[in-house]
Write an enzyme that holds these catalytic residues in place. Sequence first.
Site, PDB file in Angstrom:
ATOM      1  N   ASP A  23       0.804  -1.418  -0.068  1.00 22.43           N
ATOM      2  CA  ASP A  23      -0.111  -0.289   0.352  1.00 22.43           C
ATOM      3  C   ASP A  23       0.737   1.476   0.327  1.00 22.43           C
ATOM      4  O   ASP A  23       1.404   1.070   0.252  1.00 22.43           O
ATOM      5  CB  ASP A  23      -1.110   0.153   1.231  1.00 22.43           C
ATOM      6  CG  ASP A  23      -1.778   0.786   1.068  1.00 22.43           C
ATOM      7  OD1 ASP A  23      -2.440   1.800  -0.341  1.00 22.43           O
ATOM      8  OD2 ASP A  23      -2.621   1.471   1.916  1.00 22.43           O
ATOM      9  N   HIS A  40       2.133   3.346  -8.739  1.00 22.09           N
ATOM     10  CA  HIS A  40       2.019   2.018  -9.433  1.00 22.09           C
ATOM     11  C   HIS A  40       3.211   1.239  -9.916  1.00 22.09           C
ATOM     12  O   HIS A  40       3.657   0.256 -10.008  1.00 22.09           O
ATOM     13  CB  HIS A  40       0.452   1.568 -10.156  1.00 22.09           C
ATOM     14  CG  HIS A  40      -0.345   1.804  -9.140  1.00 22.09           C
ATOM     15  ND1 HIS A  40      -0.704   1.706  -8.031  1.00 22.09           N
ATOM     16  CD2 HIS A  40      -1.736   3.055  -9.742  1.00 22.09           C
ATOM     17  CE1 HIS A  40      -1.761   2.375  -7.431  1.00 22.09           C
ATOM     18  NE2 HIS A  40      -2.497   2.731  -8.529  1.00 22.09           N
ATOM     19  N   LEU A 134      10.539 -20.582  -4.473  1.00 19.61           N
ATOM     20  CA  LEU A 134       9.727 -20.037  -3.746  1.00 19.61           C
ATOM     21  C   LEU A 134       8.103 -20.491  -4.569  1.00 19.61           C
ATOM     22  O   LEU A 134       7.784 -20.788  -6.230  1.00 19.61           O
ATOM     23  CB  LEU A 134       9.925 -18.614  -3.861  1.00 19.61           C
ATOM     24  CG  LEU A 134       9.194 -17.993  -3.643  1.00 19.61           C
ATOM     25  CD1 LEU A 134       9.464 -17.662  -1.947  1.00 19.61           C
ATOM     26  CD2 LEU A 134       9.709 -16.083  -4.263  1.00 19.61           C
TER      27      LEU A 134
HETATM   28  C1  IPE Z   1      -5.317  -2.537  -0.209  1.00 21.72           C
HETATM   29  O1  IPE Z   1      -5.335  -1.492  -0.027  1.00 21.72           O
HETATM   30  C2  IPE Z   1      -5.164  -3.412  -1.819  1.00 21.72           C
HETATM   31  C3  IPE Z   1      -4.103  -3.167  -2.103  1.00 21.72           C
HETATM   32  C4  IPE Z   1      -2.862  -3.281  -1.062  1.00 21.72           C
HETATM   33  C5  IPE Z   1      -3.732  -4.093  -3.360  1.00 21.72           C
HETATM   34  P1  IPE Z   1      -6.586  -0.433  -0.708  1.00 21.72           P
HETATM   35  O2  IPE Z   1      -5.704   1.317  -0.231  1.00 21.72           O
HETATM   36  O3  IPE Z   1      -7.476  -0.830  -1.265  1.00 21.72           O
HETATM   37  O4  IPE Z   1      -6.677  -0.367   1.508  1.00 21.72           O
HETATM   38  P2  IPE Z   1      -7.686   0.870   1.120  1.00 21.72           P
HETATM   39  O5  IPE Z   1      -8.752   0.133   1.238  1.00 21.72           O
HETATM   40  O6  IPE Z   1      -6.965   1.899   2.377  1.00 21.72           O
HETATM   41  O7  IPE Z   1      -8.317  -0.047   2.872  1.00 21.72           O
HETATM   42  C1  IPE Z   2      -1.767   0.384  -3.136  1.00 25.01           C
HETATM   43  O1  IPE Z   2      -1.432   1.585  -2.629  1.00 25.01           O
HETATM   44  C2  IPE Z   2      -1.784  -0.560  -4.662  1.00 25.01           C
HETATM   45  C3  IPE Z   2      -3.486  -1.000  -5.050  1.00 25.01           C
HETATM   46  C4  IPE Z   2      -3.637  -0.892  -4.068  1.00 25.01           C
HETATM   47  C5  IPE Z   2      -3.885  -1.148  -6.143  1.00 25.01           C
HETATM   48  P1  IPE Z   2      -2.808   2.985  -3.269  1.00 25.01           P
HETATM   49  O2  IPE Z   2      -2.986   2.511  -4.666  1.00 25.01           O
HETATM   50  O3  IPE Z   2      -4.222   2.465  -2.229  1.00 25.01           O
HETATM   51  O4  IPE Z   2      -1.637   4.034  -2.895  1.00 25.01           O
HETATM   52  P2  IPE Z   2      -2.536   4.753  -1.278  1.00 25.01           P
HETATM   53  O5  IPE Z   2      -2.656   3.884  -0.473  1.00 25.01           O
HETATM   54  O6  IPE Z   2      -3.583   5.683  -1.917  1.00 25.01           O
HETATM   55  O7  IPE Z   2      -1.130   5.615  -1.104  1.00 25.01           O
HETATM   56 MG    MG Z   3      -4.086   2.555  -0.231  1.00 25.79          MG
END
Ligand code: IPE
Ligand code: IPE
Ligand code: MG
Length: 250
Positions: A23, A40, A134
């Site tokens: 995240d 990303h 792995l």
């Molecule tokens: C969780 O992250 C999903 C992934 C890392 C793929 P999110 O950014 O979607 O989670 P929330 O919405 O903040 O809980």
């Molecule tokens: C996690 O990073 C990746 C996915 C959920 C696909 P985020 O896109 O949620 O990044 P933040 O949390 O908004 O910074």
């Molecule tokens: Mg996020």
Amino acid sequence: MATDLVLEKDVKKIPQHIAIIMDGNGRWAQAQGKGRVAGHKAGVDSVRAVVRGARKAEVKALTLFAFSSENWQRPEKEVSMLMDLFMFVLTKEVKRLHKNNIRFQVIGDLSRFSDKLQKSIIKSEQLTVNNTGLVLSVAANYGGRWDITNAAKQLASQVRNNEMTLDDITEESLHQHTCLAQLPSLDLLIRTGGDCRISNFLLWQAAYAELYFTDVLWPDFNEDEFTQAIDVFDQRERRFGKTGAQVLNK
Ligand code: IPE
Ligand code: IPE
Ligand code: MG
């Protein structure tokens, strides 16, 4: 006996199965005045780094949360860019995974992905299916509640078809129908990006996992950060319901 104890203490405990909620990509990009998708893309390097780290540490299984069942609610443009990125990374990286004897699989409800992406996933899984190193699982359109519901459905259908009785429904038989059941149980769950929640990831599998939260945003997460998480895991005392004294005298 005393030497055994010393030896056991000296050996670093390596988690057999690590999962990561990757995240913080969007915030990383925004902090640099870029669009979320740049985050990303940068996150792919961190994926490479943790795969390398996991191989070096001889971790058996690494499971990465790439796209949750809730992430479809994001702006359409971000979702479609994420799908394109997934497709691109699959075609570009799988050969390298194969060369490194990594078994690759995707967990989640794949039916919502395009035919092209589904085919590419199946092809990648088939290419690496006999690899013995792995096990790298990528969770895409995955949700922990979906996983458990799906397992319950399969058991219900077996009961309906008289293939099993109600009493055959046990924690173990349900477990067998959840994702990752064939892998060592989840030892360590890492979440980057500063939030302390599970976000519907491996709800069943994380029952006794050690949780590790770090403020580091995913694109900044590297091999050193990964090693640090393993070091913290090594310091944890896992009691599984027992007392500390019981665990020490084992
Ligand atoms: C969780 O992250 C999903 C992934 C890392 C793929 P999110 O950014 O979607 O989670 P929330 O919405 O903040 O809980
Ligand atoms: C996690 O990073 C990746 C996915 C959920 C696909 P985020 O896109 O949620 O990044 P933040 O949390 O908004 O910074
Ligand atoms: Mg996020």
